[in-house]
Scaffold this active site. Structure first.
Site, PDB file in Angstrom:
ATOM      1  N   GLY A  90     -11.343  22.644  69.642  1.00 11.30           N
ATOM      2  CA  GLY A  90     -12.049  22.545  68.361  1.00 11.30           C
ATOM      3  C   GLY A  90     -11.643  21.297  67.602  1.00 11.30           C
ATOM      4  O   GLY A  90     -11.036  20.386  68.176  1.00 11.30           O
ATOM      5  N   ASN A  91     -11.985  21.257  66.344  1.00 10.35           N
ATOM      6  CA  ASN A  91     -11.589  20.118  65.514  1.00 10.35           C
ATOM      7  C   ASN A  91     -11.242  20.614  64.116  1.00 10.35           C
ATOM      8  O   ASN A  91     -11.406  21.791  63.805  1.00 10.35           O
ATOM      9  CB  ASN A  91     -12.690  19.051  65.496  1.00 10.35           C
ATOM     10  CG  ASN A  91     -14.000  19.604  64.978  1.00 10.35           C
ATOM     11  OD1 ASN A  91     -14.101  19.995  63.829  1.00 10.35           O
ATOM     12  ND2 ASN A  91     -15.016  19.670  65.852  1.00 10.35           N
TER      13      ASN A  91
END
Ligand code: C5P
Length: 422
Positions: free
Chosen positions: A212-213
């Site tokens: 993810g980020n």
């Protein structure tokens, strides 16, 4: 109670020590009647004019009178309120309070909340005419206006001294109107259908892990909220977000790039404007393991495959279904060249560029510094602003461009789809 623009809004009323403090009681009552959740903060001198109990009884909430107080959960009350506030209204604001605010002195609960918060501030001064017209006061008022505070000038009338002159607190109803205006942007997106994507995607590796980020979704949420307040019907396509989506928008959850693609491709043909603020992962694991991947002591190789470029796909839609299209570019270097290339390659109408990874990191922050680019180059030179204010400026610009496109009648994407289809 019928819904108003103030329904459910957190409004902090800051009261300072003027005889006009009694009018703050009507102000708090009016705000409560319009559905706002009202918290009152008072300077020590204000409590000598009106008892905190009066406000507490009206608002059904505790009143903050001491900057050094903790609340029942041992939290610092003025910081909690500063963060929760959707708007702050300082009424009456004495000459002393204006001076403190202008100088950044935060020795009481009212100034501490105003200084700590990034919510819009409305100030309604009340004082003797001589104090109001003094150059020190006028300079302080000018400074507060520079901060972006909305100052409601006092009125001419009979003052507490018995003299007649300028200095009377504006009527509570006029102050409520100013607070309401913070939330209503006169219909600039009325009748339009707006889709906003926000947050980051999470590409699964196994049932519990993902790539993810750090996107918080704050910028996209602010854009959706501002569009709602301008009268648009708003769909928020939400990836993983660390903030709650705004009330009154349709939320479609889409936490992977594939799910986000499906949601956007489905919604785009009915949208007049699409703002793609989400941080979509460019790659996803080729396979997500059905079972939790176990530690084996060996290196783990993960094959990543490219995700669909959603906004580019929308950019290629035929003109009669393609919405007016705004993308985001988060770049660590060479913002202008990269943003220009993305605008062209993805078929965007506008692109909002911001620099990431430097001393200031917009990701997760409540503030952002952006530059908007059109086909002709950079269009804006905005300072660092709270994300909600960035959103307001973005909609001023997008709304303008969108309407211009429509009146030009070039058969492009910018026609009101609701109207066309009805
Ligand atoms: O190419 P880059 O990811 O930097 O482009 C950013 C813009 O493209 C953003 O508006 C983002 O929402 C969008 N995007 C997309 N699909 C992807 C990757 C990015 O729509 N797979």
């Amino acid at each position: 109670m019928t819904a108003t623009v103030l329904s459910g809004r957190r409004v902090v009323v800051g009261v300072s020590g003027s005889i006009a403090a009694y009018k703050a009681v009507s102000l708090a009552r009016l705000l409560c009647e319009r559905g706002a959740v009202v918290d009152v903060a008072m300077t020590p001198s204000a409590t000598r004019f009106v008892g905190p109990l009066t406000f507490a009884s009206l608002t059904h909430r505790p009143v903050v009178t001491d900057v050094l107080e903790l609340d029942a959960d041992q939290q610092i009350e003025h910081i909690e309120l500063a963060e929760a506030a959707d708007a702050i209204v300082l009424a009456p604001a004495t000459a002393n309070l204006l001076g403190e605010l202008a100088a950044g002195l935060v020795g009481n609960a009212v100034t501490a909340i105003a200084c700590a918060s990034r919510a819009p501030v409305v100030v309604a001064p009340a004082m003797d005419a001589g104090m109001w017209t003094h150059p020190a006061t006028q300079r302080n008022v000018a400074t507060l206006r520079e901060f972006g505070y909305i100052v409601i000038d006092p009125e001419v009338g009979e003052l507490a001294s018995g003299l007649t002159g300028i200095g009377r607190l504006a009527e509570p109803a006029a102050i409520v109107d100013a607070v309401e205006r913070l939330f209503v942007r006169t219909g600039s997106l009325e009748g339009l259908s707006v889709v906003v994507s926000a947050g980051g995607t999470r590409e699964p590796l196994d049932p519990v892990r993902f790539i993810g980020n750090r996107s918080s979704g704050k910028m996209g949420a602010a854009i959706a909220e501002s569009a709602r307040d301008r009268g648009a019907s708003v769909t928020l396509v939400a990836g993983a977000m660390s903030v709650a989506p705004p009330r009154g928008v349709t939320v479609v959850e889409a936490t992977t790039a594939q799910l986000m693609r499906e949601a956007i491709i489905r919604a785009a043909p009915d949208a007049d404007i699409l703002v793609m603020a989400a941080a979509v992962a460019d790659f996803a694991p080729a396979r997500a393991s059905q079972r939790k991947i176990k530690r084996s002591g060996d290196n783990l190789q993960v094959e990543l495959v490219p995700n669909p470029d959603i906004v580019a796909e929308v950019g290629e839609m035929p003109d009669d279904v393609r919405p007016f299209l705004i993308g985001f570019a988060a770049e660590s270097d060479d913002l202008e060249a990269n943003a220009a290339a993305k605008l062209r390659d993805k078929g965007l109408d506008l692109i909002v560029g911001n620099v990431v990874g430097g001393p200031f990191d917009a990701i997760g922050s409540d503030e952002n510094k952006v530059t908007v680019f059109g086909a002709e180059g950079p269009l804006t030179d905005w300072p660092m602003l709270p994300k909600r204010q960035v959103a307001e400026r973005l909609w001023d610009l997008i709304g303008d461009r969108y309407r211009r496109r429509r009146t030009e009648g070039d058969g492009g994407p910018a026609r009101t789809k609701g109207r066309r289809r009805s």
